[in-house]
Scaffold this motif. Structure first.
Motif, PDB file in Angstrom:
ATOM      1  N   GLY A  70      -2.423  20.148  12.904  1.00  0.00           N
ATOM      2  CA  GLY A  70      -1.871  21.242  12.404  1.00  0.00           C
ATOM      3  C   GLY A  70      -2.619  21.469  10.899  1.00  0.00           C
ATOM      4  N   ARG A  71      -3.755  20.827  10.582  1.00  0.00           N
ATOM      5  CA  ARG A  71      -4.143  21.487   9.231  1.00  0.00           C
ATOM      6  C   ARG A  71      -4.366  22.974   9.060  1.00  0.00           C
ATOM      7  NH1 ARG A  71      -6.278  17.061   6.083  1.00  0.00           N
ATOM      8  NH2 ARG A  71      -6.487  15.011   7.198  1.00  0.00           N
ATOM      9  N   GLU A  72      -4.770  23.625  10.368  1.00  0.00           N
ATOM     10  CA  GLU A  72      -4.635  24.989  10.250  1.00  0.00           C
ATOM     11  C   GLU A  72      -3.731  25.746   9.646  1.00  0.00           C
ATOM     12  OE1 GLU A  72      -3.455  24.091  14.116  1.00  0.00           O
ATOM     13  OE2 GLU A  72      -4.728  23.198  12.717  1.00  0.00           O
ATOM     14  N   ASN A  73      -2.486  25.176   9.471  1.00  0.00           N
ATOM     15  CA  ASN A  73      -1.127  25.629   9.157  1.00  0.00           C
ATOM     16  C   ASN A  73      -0.917  25.657   7.692  1.00  0.00           C
ATOM     17  OD1 ASN A  73      -0.228  26.705  11.900  1.00  0.00           O
ATOM     18  ND2 ASN A  73       0.378  24.479  12.237  1.00  0.00           N
ATOM     19  N   LEU A  74      -1.966  25.070   6.974  1.00  0.00           N
ATOM     20  CA  LEU A  74      -1.851  24.999   5.300  1.00  0.00           C
ATOM     21  C   LEU A  74      -2.218  26.356   5.072  1.00  0.00           C
ATOM     22  CD1 LEU A  74      -3.547  21.490   4.846  1.00  0.00           C
ATOM     23  CD2 LEU A  74      -0.834  21.874   4.729  1.00  0.00           C
ATOM     24  N   PRO A  75      -1.459  26.822   4.110  1.00  0.00           N
ATOM     25  CA  PRO A  75      -1.810  28.357   3.676  1.00  0.00           C
ATOM     26  C   PRO A  75      -2.687  28.131   2.625  1.00  0.00           C
ATOM     27  CG  PRO A  75       0.288  27.713   3.064  1.00  0.00           C
ATOM     28  CD  PRO A  75      -0.230  26.420   3.765  1.00  0.00           C
ATOM     29  N   THR A  76      -3.556  29.418   3.103  1.00  0.00           N
ATOM     30  CA  THR A  76      -4.884  29.680   2.367  1.00  0.00           C
ATOM     31  C   THR A  76      -4.718  30.929   1.254  1.00  0.00           C
ATOM     32  OG1 THR A  76      -5.931  30.669   3.832  1.00  0.00           O
ATOM     33  CG2 THR A  76      -6.187  28.374   3.714  1.00  0.00           C
ATOM     34  N   ASP A  77      -3.812  31.692   1.222  1.00  0.00           N
ATOM     35  CA  ASP A  77      -3.473  32.776   0.720  1.00  0.00           C
ATOM     36  C   ASP A  77      -3.563  32.839  -0.808  1.00  0.00           C
ATOM     37  OD1 ASP A  77      -0.824  32.004   0.443  1.00  0.00           O
ATOM     38  OD2 ASP A  77      -0.206  33.450   1.849  1.00  0.00           O
ATOM     39  N   GLY A  78      -3.328  31.492  -1.367  1.00  0.00           N
ATOM     40  CA  GLY A  78      -3.269  31.375  -2.925  1.00  0.00           C
ATOM     41  C   GLY A  78      -1.766  31.403  -3.318  1.00  0.00           C
ATOM     42  N   ARG A  79      -0.722  31.716  -2.420  1.00  0.00           N
ATOM     43  CA  ARG A  79       0.624  31.723  -3.141  1.00  0.00           C
ATOM     44  C   ARG A  79       0.983  30.299  -2.899  1.00  0.00           C
ATOM     45  NH1 ARG A  79       4.297  34.286  -0.350  1.00  0.00           N
ATOM     46  NH2 ARG A  79       3.228  34.455   1.742  1.00  0.00           N
ATOM     47  N   PRO A  80       1.830  30.035  -3.987  1.00  0.00           N
ATOM     48  CA  PRO A  80       2.512  28.617  -3.725  1.00  0.00           C
ATOM     49  C   PRO A  80       3.540  28.431  -2.565  1.00  0.00           C
ATOM     50  CG  PRO A  80       3.353  29.732  -5.553  1.00  0.00           C
ATOM     51  CD  PRO A  80       2.435  30.589  -5.025  1.00  0.00           C
ATOM     52  N   ALA A  81       3.698  27.430  -1.944  1.00  0.00           N
ATOM     53  CA  ALA A  81       4.616  27.461  -0.777  1.00  0.00           C
ATOM     54  C   ALA A  81       5.618  26.222  -1.023  1.00  0.00           C
ATOM     55  CB  ALA A  81       3.906  27.437   0.590  1.00  0.00           C
ATOM     56  N   THR A  82       6.688  26.017  -0.119  1.00  0.00           N
ATOM     57  CA  THR A  82       7.471  24.764  -0.101  1.00  0.00           C
ATOM     58  C   THR A  82       7.219  23.947   1.142  1.00  0.00           C
ATOM     59  OG1 THR A  82       9.170  26.301  -1.208  1.00  0.00           O
ATOM     60  CG2 THR A  82       9.877  24.229  -0.132  1.00  0.00           C
ATOM     61  N   PHE A  83       6.906  22.870   0.876  1.00  0.00           N
ATOM     62  CA  PHE A  83       6.596  21.966   2.118  1.00  0.00           C
ATOM     63  C   PHE A  83       7.961  20.847   2.357  1.00  0.00           C
ATOM     64  CE2 PHE A  83       2.369  23.249   0.734  1.00  0.00           C
ATOM     65  CZ  PHE A  83       1.704  23.310   2.051  1.00  0.00           C
TER      66      PHE A  83
END
Length: 269
Positions: A70-83
């Motif tokens: 599921g690496r494709e689910n890592l966000p690439t929009d530049g916004r910080p996320a909560t994992f």
């Protein structure tokens, strides 16, 4: 003179205990040094790795292999996320996520962890230490606010403790709601993670007896370095789920109910 990256459990405990340290027998700390495999850990720490490289090095040192799905689910929009992840192992799962997520975002990640881990100098730069008891507990809201307002991605294990054997299954305790509240407040999407693995039967027996005896001190935590030692050469799987938009967490459920919902979604991955 620079401080040593190695750990001295006797020194750490005596520093934390203050005036009560005089009641701590040396044979107890010697036993703890054996239980946590202090010499084995210090052999690695002496390499002086820091941050994401520290996490990557731990995996290599232990000879652990990991499949990442599921690496494709890592966000690439530049916004910080909560994992947010389940916490089956208490050590390897943490450093693995630090290595994978840290490499994906050039080290722009922070863990929310037990402040005891700040004694690991190589890991400390990635950590925000949390002590839920004593004077530091008053600073928790401020620490949460600071890390969630930052540009760093946040890695959390919302259960607070590693998984337990519950009704014959390895499963987290109920998740705390803080990650829901802070993610909504700071417009962070939530990335669910399912880490597949388990500790030894010995660990779950210790945890079970702690519960039966009503011990307030988390004795099982002392055996997590031993579980890490036992993990040498093992193979694990990490699954990243699709991002959950922060707007999902509306008033239809309470933050605690949403936290449980996310936990359920994690175990479906």
């Amino acid at each position: 003179m620079a401080s040593s990256p190695c750990i001295d459990i006797d020194q750490i405990l005596r520093a934390r205990m203050g005036n009560k340290a005089r009641f701590l027998p040396r044979f107890v700390t010697r036993w703890l040094e054996h239980i946590i495999h202090q010499d084995y850990i210090n052999t690695y720490l002496a390499e002086g790795r820091v941050g994401v490289d520290f996490c990557k090095g731990v995996i290599e040192y232990l000879g652990v292999t990991v499949d990442v799905e599921g690496r494709e689910n890592l966000p690439t929009d530049g916004r910080p996320a909560t994992f947010v992840s389940n916490h089956p192992l208490g050590a390897i799962d943490g450093v693995t996520l630090g290595a994978v997520i840290g490499r994906a975002y050039d080290g722009r990640v922070k863990y929310l962890v037990n402040d005891f881990l700040l004694n690991l100098e190589g890991l400390a730069p990635m950590c925000v230490g949390i002590n839920k008891v004593g004077g530091q507990s008053r600073n928790l809201p401020k620490k949460f606010d600071e890390v969630f307002r930052s540009e760093n991605h946040v890695i959390m294990f919302p259960a607070g403790l590693c998984s337990r054997l519950i009704d014959g299954q390895i499963h987290d305790l109920p998740w705390g709601k803080a990650f829901i509240q802070r993610s909504v407040q700071n417009q962070r999407d939530v990335i669910p993670i399912h880490f597949i693995g388990e500790n030894s039967p010995h660990f779950y027996r210790v945890a079970k007896w702690c519960k039966r005896l009503g011990l307030k001190f988390n004795l099982a935590m002392l055996f997590l370095p031993d579980e890490m030692y036992r993990s040498r050469g093992r193979h694990y799987t990490v699954r990243f789920g699709a991002p959950i938009p922060y707007k999902t967490f509306d008033s239809k459920r309470t933050p605690s109910e949403w936290a449980q919902w996310v936990q359920d979604e994690v175990y479906k991955l």
